[in-house]
Motif scaffolding. Sequence first.
Motif, PDB file in Angstrom:
ATOM      1  N   ASP A  19      -6.251 -17.073 -34.802  1.00 53.36           N
ATOM      2  CA  ASP A  19      -4.848 -17.280 -35.187  1.00 53.36           C
ATOM      3  C   ASP A  19      -4.721 -17.476 -36.697  1.00 53.36           C
ATOM      4  O   ASP A  19      -3.768 -16.988 -37.322  1.00 53.36           O
ATOM      5  CB  ASP A  19      -4.267 -18.487 -34.451  1.00 53.36           C
ATOM      6  N   PHE A  20      -5.683 -18.168 -37.288  1.00 53.20           N
ATOM      7  CA  PHE A  20      -5.679 -18.354 -38.742  1.00 53.20           C
ATOM      8  C   PHE A  20      -5.838 -17.013 -39.447  1.00 53.20           C
ATOM      9  O   PHE A  20      -5.145 -16.726 -40.440  1.00 53.20           O
ATOM     10  CB  PHE A  20      -6.813 -19.303 -39.143  1.00 53.20           C
ATOM     11  N   VAL A  21      -6.743 -16.189 -38.947  1.00 54.53           N
ATOM     12  CA  VAL A  21      -6.976 -14.871 -39.544  1.00 54.53           C
ATOM     13  C   VAL A  21      -5.714 -14.007 -39.435  1.00 54.53           C
ATOM     14  O   VAL A  21      -5.350 -13.303 -40.383  1.00 54.53           O
ATOM     15  CB  VAL A  21      -8.176 -14.179 -38.868  1.00 54.53           C
ATOM     16  N   LYS A  22      -5.048 -14.046 -38.305  1.00 52.38           N
ATOM     17  CA  LYS A  22      -3.822 -13.273 -38.136  1.00 52.38           C
ATOM     18  C   LYS A  22      -2.750 -13.690 -39.138  1.00 52.38           C
ATOM     19  O   LYS A  22      -2.025 -12.850 -39.676  1.00 52.38           O
ATOM     20  CB  LYS A  22      -3.281 -13.446 -36.713  1.00 52.38           C
ATOM     21  N   ARG A  23      -2.643 -14.987 -39.394  1.00 51.61           N
ATOM     22  CA  ARG A  23      -1.607 -15.484 -40.301  1.00 51.61           C
ATOM     23  C   ARG A  23      -1.953 -15.217 -41.765  1.00 51.61           C
ATOM     24  O   ARG A  23      -1.091 -14.841 -42.563  1.00 51.61           O
ATOM     25  CB  ARG A  23      -1.395 -16.989 -40.105  1.00 51.61           C
ATOM     26  N   LYS A  44     -14.105  -8.791 -35.430  1.00 53.84           N
ATOM     27  CA  LYS A  44     -14.256  -7.414 -35.896  1.00 53.84           C
ATOM     28  C   LYS A  44     -13.066  -6.543 -35.500  1.00 53.84           C
ATOM     29  O   LYS A  44     -12.846  -5.488 -36.088  1.00 53.84           O
ATOM     30  CB  LYS A  44     -15.547  -6.795 -35.380  1.00 53.84           C
ATOM     31  N   PHE A  45     -12.298  -6.970 -34.505  1.00 54.81           N
ATOM     32  CA  PHE A  45     -11.136  -6.192 -34.088  1.00 54.81           C
ATOM     33  C   PHE A  45      -9.920  -6.447 -34.982  1.00 54.81           C
ATOM     34  O   PHE A  45      -8.918  -5.758 -34.864  1.00 54.81           O
ATOM     35  CB  PHE A  45     -10.781  -6.508 -32.630  1.00 54.81           C
ATOM     36  N   HIS A  46     -10.000  -7.417 -35.867  1.00 50.95           N
ATOM     37  CA  HIS A  46      -8.900  -7.709 -36.790  1.00 50.95           C
ATOM     38  C   HIS A  46      -9.219  -7.008 -38.102  1.00 50.95           C
ATOM     39  O   HIS A  46      -9.887  -7.551 -38.988  1.00 50.95           O
ATOM     40  CB  HIS A  46      -8.743  -9.220 -36.943  1.00 50.95           C
ATOM     41  N   ARG A  47      -8.727  -5.785 -38.206  1.00 46.76           N
ATOM     42  CA  ARG A  47      -9.216  -4.903 -39.250  1.00 46.76           C
ATOM     43  C   ARG A  47      -8.656  -5.205 -40.643  1.00 46.76           C
ATOM     44  O   ARG A  47      -8.938  -4.488 -41.587  1.00 46.76           O
ATOM     45  CB  ARG A  47      -8.957  -3.445 -38.859  1.00 46.76           C
ATOM     46  N   PRO A  79     -11.324   7.511 -36.538  1.00 43.00           N
ATOM     47  CA  PRO A  79     -11.410   6.580 -37.670  1.00 43.00           C
ATOM     48  C   PRO A  79     -10.047   6.389 -38.328  1.00 43.00           C
ATOM     49  O   PRO A  79      -9.185   7.262 -38.282  1.00 43.00           O
ATOM     50  CB  PRO A  79     -12.387   7.283 -38.624  1.00 43.00           C
ATOM     51  N   THR A  80      -9.859   5.236 -38.918  1.00 44.05           N
ATOM     52  CA  THR A  80      -8.623   4.930 -39.634  1.00 44.05           C
ATOM     53  C   THR A  80      -8.971   4.656 -41.100  1.00 44.05           C
ATOM     54  O   THR A  80     -10.127   4.738 -41.506  1.00 44.05           O
ATOM     55  CB  THR A  80      -7.944   3.693 -39.028  1.00 44.05           C
ATOM     56  N   TYR A  81      -7.947   4.291 -41.880  1.00 37.91           N
ATOM     57  CA  TYR A  81      -8.194   3.945 -43.274  1.00 37.91           C
ATOM     58  C   TYR A  81      -8.728   2.523 -43.427  1.00 37.91           C
ATOM     59  O   TYR A  81      -9.091   2.108 -44.527  1.00 37.91           O
ATOM     60  CB  TYR A  81      -6.911   4.104 -44.095  1.00 37.91           C
ATOM     61  N   ASP A  82      -8.761   1.758 -42.331  1.00 36.26           N
ATOM     62  CA  ASP A  82      -9.324   0.417 -42.394  1.00 36.26           C
ATOM     63  C   ASP A  82     -10.809   0.489 -42.757  1.00 36.26           C
ATOM     64  O   ASP A  82     -11.514   1.401 -42.334  1.00 36.26           O
ATOM     65  CB  ASP A  82      -9.174  -0.293 -41.046  1.00 36.26           C
ATOM     66  N   GLN A  83     -11.248  -0.503 -43.523  1.00 36.79           N
ATOM     67  CA  GLN A  83     -12.654  -0.568 -43.909  1.00 36.79           C
ATOM     68  C   GLN A  83     -13.267  -1.847 -43.347  1.00 36.79           C
ATOM     69  O   GLN A  83     -12.654  -2.911 -43.407  1.00 36.79           O
ATOM     70  CB  GLN A  83     -12.803  -0.556 -45.434  1.00 36.79           C
ATOM     71  N   LEU A  84     -14.458  -1.744 -42.801  1.00 41.56           N
ATOM     72  CA  LEU A  84     -15.152  -2.922 -42.277  1.00 41.56           C
ATOM     73  C   LEU A  84     -16.654  -2.757 -42.472  1.00 41.56           C
ATOM     74  O   LEU A  84     -17.242  -1.754 -42.069  1.00 41.56           O
ATOM     75  CB  LEU A  84     -14.842  -3.120 -40.789  1.00 41.56           C
ATOM     76  N   ARG A  85     -17.243  -3.770 -43.080  1.00 46.10           N
ATOM     77  CA  ARG A  85     -18.694  -3.859 -43.198  1.00 46.10           C
ATOM     78  C   ARG A  85     -19.127  -5.174 -42.566  1.00 46.10           C
ATOM     79  O   ARG A  85     -18.500  -6.220 -42.806  1.00 46.10           O
ATOM     80  CB  ARG A  85     -19.146  -3.797 -44.657  1.00 46.10           C
ATOM     81  N   ILE A  86     -20.179  -5.132 -41.773  1.00 43.92           N
ATOM     82  CA  ILE A  86     -20.705  -6.332 -41.129  1.00 43.92           C
ATOM     83  C   ILE A  86     -22.129  -6.566 -41.612  1.00 43.92           C
ATOM     84  O   ILE A  86     -22.939  -5.638 -41.653  1.00 43.92           O
ATOM     85  CB  ILE A  86     -20.673  -6.189 -39.586  1.00 43.92           C
ATOM     86  N   ASN A 239     -21.684  -0.188 -41.718  1.00 48.64           N
ATOM     87  CA  ASN A 239     -20.352   0.176 -42.202  1.00 48.64           C
ATOM     88  C   ASN A 239     -19.625   0.906 -41.096  1.00 48.64           C
ATOM     89  O   ASN A 239     -20.144   1.876 -40.533  1.00 48.64           O
ATOM     90  CB  ASN A 239     -20.442   1.082 -43.433  1.00 48.64           C
ATOM     91  N   TYR A 240     -18.430   0.472 -40.776  1.00 54.62           N
ATOM     92  CA  TYR A 240     -17.625   1.170 -39.785  1.00 54.62           C
ATOM     93  C   TYR A 240     -17.042   2.433 -40.415  1.00 54.62           C
ATOM     94  O   TYR A 240     -16.727   2.451 -41.617  1.00 54.62           O
ATOM     95  CB  TYR A 240     -16.497   0.265 -39.278  1.00 54.62           C
ATOM     96  N   PRO A 241     -16.908   3.507 -39.628  1.00 53.76           N
ATOM     97  CA  PRO A 241     -16.336   4.741 -40.187  1.00 53.76           C
ATOM     98  C   PRO A 241     -14.918   4.516 -40.682  1.00 53.76           C
ATOM     99  O   PRO A 241     -14.118   3.853 -40.029  1.00 53.76           O
ATOM    100  CB  PRO A 241     -16.378   5.717 -39.002  1.00 53.76           C
TER     101      PRO A 241
END
Length: 448
Positions: A19-23, A44-47, A79-86, A239-241
């Motif tokens: 909830d904090f991340v969403k806000r 990871k689903f909160h891009r 793939p979307t324009y969202d970027q995610l590295r874990i 790295n996510y596509p």
Amino acid sequence: MEPMFSPPLHRQRHQFVIDFVKRNKPKKVVDLGCSECILLKKLKFHREVELLVGVDINGTKVRKKMYGLAPISTDYLQPTYDQLRIELYQGSVTHKDARVRGFDLVTSIELIEHLTLADVERFSEVVFGYMTPAAVIVSTPNSDFNPLLPGLAGFRHRDHKFEWTRAEFRSWALKVCLEFGYEVELTGVGQAPSGQQEGVGFCSQIGVFHRLGGRDGCHMSLGDEVEDVFSYTLLYSVNYPSLHDSNILGRVLVSEVLYWAEKLKGKWKEEMTGEGNGAHTLRQPEGGEGCVSERCTEVEEKQTACGAEKRNLVEQCGKGASEDQEEEDEEGFWTNGEKRQDSSTLRRSVSVPLDVLWSCCPKVSALSGSLGNLRRLLMDDPQVKLSQDGAAVLVNDQELDFEEEEEDHNDLGDSGYAELGQRSHTAEQEEDWEANVDLEDAALFTGQ
């Protein structure tokens, strides 16, 4: 028997973070004591998060579950324009590492109670003084609540070194704020029974720390020499596509172009076989967006006809052609370099103008940005064949038997056969007490 908390307490703590991340939409998040990466798998689903890091002293637990953070097939297919590295590291929260400095959010969920009090001091210095995140979420058991927990004797977990009262937690939090330049909001999850909340507080108490001055108010008390400290061991990174990757963008664009070129070719051929109104125009395909019917006349005028009477969006080329005609065809439709395969066969290509693709396919225009970019991005791709002037995509139609076509020519007459020019120590550990309450559903309030 009903469980004591619904949802279970560990899920309530994770939901608090989500909830904090969403806000607040932090871009860089690190979870200290990530263990089996349960919270990371949810985050990871909160891009809006672009860099997601987990740190735990127990590398075995991390390795056991880390591949659950890998991209799945749909991440590559759409793939979307969202970027995610874990990134996942093995290391102690009492040690410094420059790779986790300056994050937007640090989480420490049920971690500090596993440290000695001396290590808690080091933890405070590392997290608030060295890492200097914009926000920190710390949760820990509230010992004031313990009398309400059935069957509990001593600490909630055998590895706990202490369990603070609300007053003790508040004292530590205020000291951190004064020393490192933060402010704190004290709250929690796991409410007490009706009428007892004020007296005992939450089962898990939570401090939400915000750095004074926000993301720009970095409080540096340790100096710049710490920039070179790298004490953690990298266990996993991925790295996510993303469409920000030019290779992935090109692959998706080519896939869309080829799909729509085939679809537009099929639509035109349906109209030419008489299923339409007989007009040689390219209309909006079913399920497509936008319409190009008003542009068809303009498109037709741009196409080169093999015969004077055959001007249209799609035209047959090379049928029974003489050497002179074949030479002329090479300058027109035979731009794919595939002329007669042998003495008796001929490959036909359909030419789909790029401006038609651009108008019919919003995703193509969105991916390429401009018609000029579309031409440039397609030009060097081996899957795509462009006309000599680069104004159209050439799509293979079929191979015709040249001799049979000659025999049938008189029957076909001017039938309109044609061709179109052609995508921590340890992770959040379930306390022994919580495991009994959540999993066995054995704990009930007794009316206290």
